[in-house]
Design an enzyme around this catalytic site. Structure first.
Site, mmCIF file in Angstrom:
data_model
loop_
_atom_site.group_PDB
_atom_site.id
_atom_site.type_symbol
_atom_site.label_atom_id
_atom_site.label_comp_id
_atom_site.label_asym_id
_atom_site.label_seq_id
_atom_site.Cartn_x
_atom_site.Cartn_y
_atom_site.Cartn_z
ATOM 1 N N ASP A 159 1.006 -1.252 -0.147
ATOM 2 C CA ASP A 159 -0.125 0.077 -0.049
ATOM 3 C C ASP A 159 0.805 1.305 0.062
ATOM 4 O O ASP A 159 0.544 2.162 -0.677
ATOM 5 C CB ASP A 159 -0.977 0.001 1.153
ATOM 6 C CG ASP A 159 -1.698 -1.342 1.304
ATOM 7 O OD1 ASP A 159 -2.308 -1.598 0.393
ATOM 8 O OD2 ASP A 159 -1.385 -2.089 2.284
ATOM 9 N N HIS A 187 -4.815 -3.333 6.295
ATOM 10 C CA HIS A 187 -4.507 -3.544 4.773
ATOM 11 C C HIS A 187 -5.995 -4.117 4.315
ATOM 12 O O HIS A 187 -6.028 -5.271 4.113
ATOM 13 C CB HIS A 187 -3.614 -4.770 4.386
ATOM 14 C CG HIS A 187 -3.331 -5.074 3.243
ATOM 15 N ND1 HIS A 187 -3.052 -4.253 2.202
ATOM 16 C CD2 HIS A 187 -3.768 -6.314 2.454
ATOM 17 C CE1 HIS A 187 -3.121 -4.999 0.980
ATOM 18 N NE2 HIS A 187 -3.402 -6.327 1.462
HETATM 19 P P1 NAD Z 1 -2.114 -18.643 -4.455
HETATM 20 O O1 NAD Z 1 -3.522 -19.082 -4.300
HETATM 21 O O2 NAD Z 1 -1.367 -18.344 -5.834
HETATM 22 O O3 NAD Z 1 -0.931 -19.251 -3.565
HETATM 23 C C1 NAD Z 1 -1.385 -19.695 -2.252
HETATM 24 C C2 NAD Z 1 -0.502 -20.921 -1.937
HETATM 25 O O4 NAD Z 1 -0.754 -21.156 -0.732
HETATM 26 C C3 NAD Z 1 -1.240 -22.067 -2.876
HETATM 27 O O5 NAD Z 1 -0.016 -22.852 -3.333
HETATM 28 C C4 NAD Z 1 -1.792 -22.936 -1.637
HETATM 29 O O6 NAD Z 1 -1.641 -24.400 -1.811
HETATM 30 C C5 NAD Z 1 -0.841 -22.660 -0.325
HETATM 31 N N1 NAD Z 1 -1.637 -22.876 0.934
HETATM 32 C C6 NAD Z 1 -2.981 -22.652 1.085
HETATM 33 N N2 NAD Z 1 -3.261 -22.978 2.546
HETATM 34 C C7 NAD Z 1 -1.762 -23.255 3.104
HETATM 35 C C8 NAD Z 1 -1.405 -23.819 4.226
HETATM 36 N N3 NAD Z 1 -2.304 -23.831 5.379
HETATM 37 N N4 NAD Z 1 -0.144 -23.833 4.422
HETATM 38 C C9 NAD Z 1 0.678 -23.615 3.698
HETATM 39 N N5 NAD Z 1 0.185 -23.457 2.209
HETATM 40 C C10 NAD Z 1 -0.969 -23.302 1.909
HETATM 41 O O7 NAD Z 1 -2.231 -17.295 -3.500
HETATM 42 P P2 NAD Z 1 -1.190 -15.806 -3.600
HETATM 43 O O8 NAD Z 1 -1.685 -14.820 -4.746
HETATM 44 O O9 NAD Z 1 0.224 -16.296 -3.575
HETATM 45 O O10 NAD Z 1 -1.701 -15.064 -2.270
HETATM 46 C C11 NAD Z 1 -1.549 -15.567 -1.120
HETATM 47 C C12 NAD Z 1 -2.103 -14.894 0.096
HETATM 48 O O11 NAD Z 1 -1.316 -13.530 -0.070
HETATM 49 C C13 NAD Z 1 -3.606 -14.574 -0.315
HETATM 50 O O12 NAD Z 1 -4.121 -14.473 0.959
HETATM 51 C C14 NAD Z 1 -3.582 -13.150 -0.713
HETATM 52 O O13 NAD Z 1 -4.688 -12.402 -0.571
HETATM 53 C C15 NAD Z 1 -2.421 -12.402 -0.137
HETATM 54 N N6 NAD Z 1 -1.961 -11.108 -0.481
HETATM 55 C C16 NAD Z 1 -1.610 -10.268 0.610
HETATM 56 C C17 NAD Z 1 -1.070 -9.141 -0.074
HETATM 57 C C18 NAD Z 1 -0.766 -7.878 1.070
HETATM 58 O O14 NAD Z 1 -0.332 -6.961 0.538
HETATM 59 N N7 NAD Z 1 -0.980 -8.260 2.364
HETATM 60 C C19 NAD Z 1 -0.799 -8.853 -1.394
HETATM 61 C C20 NAD Z 1 -1.222 -9.941 -2.288
HETATM 62 C C21 NAD Z 1 -1.777 -11.007 -1.574
HETATM 63 C C1 LMR Z 2 -3.591 -6.676 -2.760
HETATM 64 O O1 LMR Z 2 -3.630 -5.838 -2.154
HETATM 65 O O2 LMR Z 2 -3.194 -6.580 -4.103
HETATM 66 C C2 LMR Z 2 -3.617 -7.963 -1.905
HETATM 67 O O3 LMR Z 2 -4.127 -7.965 -0.397
HETATM 68 C C3 LMR Z 2 -4.657 -8.878 -2.700
HETATM 69 C C4 LMR Z 2 -6.204 -8.475 -2.534
HETATM 70 O O4 LMR Z 2 -7.240 -9.215 -2.153
HETATM 71 O O5 LMR Z 2 -6.337 -7.392 -2.912
#
Ligand code: NAD
Ligand code: LMR
Length: 329
Positions: A159, A187
C-alpha cells in the site's frame, strides 16, 4: 563463510511464492555474501507444483542458496527459521473484501503460530502476507507462546509503494522522491495513506500537489481499491508487486531507516497514537542501528487524518472480535 539465514515460506508454490523465492535466493535481500536456507511449506495438493519450483531453484545454481527443504510438516518447515514469511492462504476473488477470507484463512494461523513457537530460531521474525493479513498476524502472534510480540508484522508495504507511485505520477516526479508516507491501520479498503505528512523532494506533499480534493478523494480511494482493481484486470490478485513489497519490508526491518524517514508495517500496537493496545495496526516505523524498531512518535494527526485512522482501527477491532475463538484466553 557466514552462517546461513533460514527463511521459511508458506504457500511457496503459489503466485507470490513463485515471485519471491528466486529473489530471496539471489542475495537481493540479505546481501551478496549472505548464504540462505529456504524451507518451503505447502499443503498436500501444492506439493507437486512445489517440487517443480524446487527443481527450478536447483537449475538457477544460485551461489548463495545453501539448502532447500520442501515439506507439509510445520515443525520441519519452521525449523531454525530466522524469518517466517506467512503467505500460504486463499486469495480473494472479484467482489470479495479481504475480511471475507477470515473464516477460511484465520484458522491456518493458529497451528502456524504454535509451530513457530516450537521450532523457529530464538530470533525469529514473522511477516504475515496472507489476507486479511493484520488479523491473521494477530492470530499467529497470540498462538506463538513465548515469542515476543515485537517479532510479528503484517504487510502494508504494498500500500505504501502504491501510494508513493500515485503521488509521484500526479506530481510528475520519480517515486523515489516521495518519502514519509505512512499507511495507517488495516490492509483493507479502510486503510489510510497519510498524504498530510508525506513529502516530495523534502517538501510537504500538500505544497507540491495543491489539488486537495484529489488528495482527500481519488488518491485515497485509488490506494484503498488498488488490490481490487488488479483482481478485476488480471483475474488474479497481485503477485509480483506483493512479493516485491514483502522483500522491501524485510529489507527495511534489517536496515537502519534513513534519518527523518519512516516505513509502513503493521505491528502490535503499544497504545501509540491512541490505537488500542494489542491490535496489529500499521503505523510509521523506524528501524534503529541495532536492528530493533520503534514507532515514530509525534507525527502530526489532523482532524481529517484522525477520522480516517479511527475508521480503520474500528475495523481492526471488529475483525479481532470475529476471531476471538482462535485466540487463546
Ligand atoms: P495462491 O493461491 O497463488 O497461492 C497460495 C498458496 O498457498 C497455494 O500454493 C496453496 O496451496 C498454499 N496454501 C494454502 N493453505 C496453506 C497452508 N495452510 N499452509 C501452507 N500453504 C498453504 O495465492 P497468492 O496469490 O500467492 O496469495 C497468497 C495470499 O497473499 C492471499 O491470501 C492473498 O490475498 C495475500 N496477499 C496479500 C497481500 C498484502 O499486501 N498483504 C498482497 C497480495 C496478496
Ligand atoms: C492486494 O492488495 O493486492 C492484496 O491484498 C490482494 C487483494 O486481495 O487485494
Amino acid at each position: 563463510m557466514k552462517t546461513p539465514i533460514t527463511v521459511s515460506i508458506t504457500g511457496a508454490a503459489g503466485q507470490i511464492g513463485y515471485a519471491i523465492l528466486f529473489r530471496l535466493a539471489s542475495g537481493f535481500v540479505f546481501g551478496p555474501d549472505q548464504p540462505v536456507n529456504l524451507r518451503l511449506i505447502e499443503i498436500e495438493p501444492g506439493l507437486p507444483a512445489l517440487q517443480g519450483v524446487v527443481m527450478e531453484l536447483e537449475d538457477c545454481a544460485f551461489p548463495l542458496l545453501n539448502e532447500v527443504v520442501a515439506t507439509t510438516d510445520l515443525d520441519e518447515g519452521f525449523k531454525g527459521a530466522n524469518w517466517a514469511l506467512l503467505i500460504g492462504s486463499v486469495p480473494r476473488k472479484k467482489g470479495m473484501e479481504r475480511s471475507d477470507l477470515l473464516g477460511i484463512n484465520g484458522k491456518i494461523f493458529t497451528g502456524q503460530g504454535e509451530a513457530i513457537a516450537r521450532s523457529a530460531a530464538e530470533d525469529v521474525r514473522v511477516l504475515v502476507v496472507g489476507n486479511p493479513c493484520n488479523t491473521n498476524a494477530l492470530i499467529a502472534m497470540n498462538n506463538a507462546a513465548g515469542i515476543s510480540s515485537d517479532r510479528f508484522f503484517a504487510m502494508t508495504r504494498l500500500d505504501e509503494n502504491r501510494a508513493k507511485s500515485q503521488l509521484a505520477t500526479k506530481a510528475g516526479v520519480h517515486c523515489s522522491d516521495v518519502t514519509n508516507l505512512c499507511i495507517w491501520g488495516n490492509h483493507s479498503a479502510t486503510q489510510y495513506p497519510d498524504f498530510t505528512n508525506a513529502k516530495i523532494g523534502g517538501k510537504p506533499v500538500t505544497e507540491v500537489i495543491t489539488d486537495r480534493e484529489w488528495l482527500e478523494g481519488e488518491f485515497i480511494k485509488t490506494v484503498q481499491q488498488r488490490g481490487a482493481a488488479i483482481i478485476a484486470a488480471r483475474g488474479a490478485s497481485s503477485a509480483a508487486s506483493a512479493a516485491n513489497a514483502a522483500l522491501d519490508t524485510v529489507k527495511s526491518l534489517i536496515t537502519p531507516t534513513p534519518e527523518g524517514d519512516w516505513h509502513s508495517v503493521a505491528i502490535c500496537s503499544d497504545g501509540s497514537y491512541g490505537i488500542e493496545k494489542g491490535l496489529m495496526a500499521s503505523m510509521p516505523i523506524r528501524t534503529k542501528a541495532d536492528g530493533s524498531w520503534e514507532v515514530v512518535q509525534g507525527v502530526p494527526v489532523c482532524e481529517f487524518s484522525q477520522g480516517k485512522i479511527d475508521a480503520t482501527i474500528n475495523e481492526l477491532k471488529e475483525e479481532k472480535e470475529a476471531v476471538q475463538g482462535l485466540i487463546p484466553a
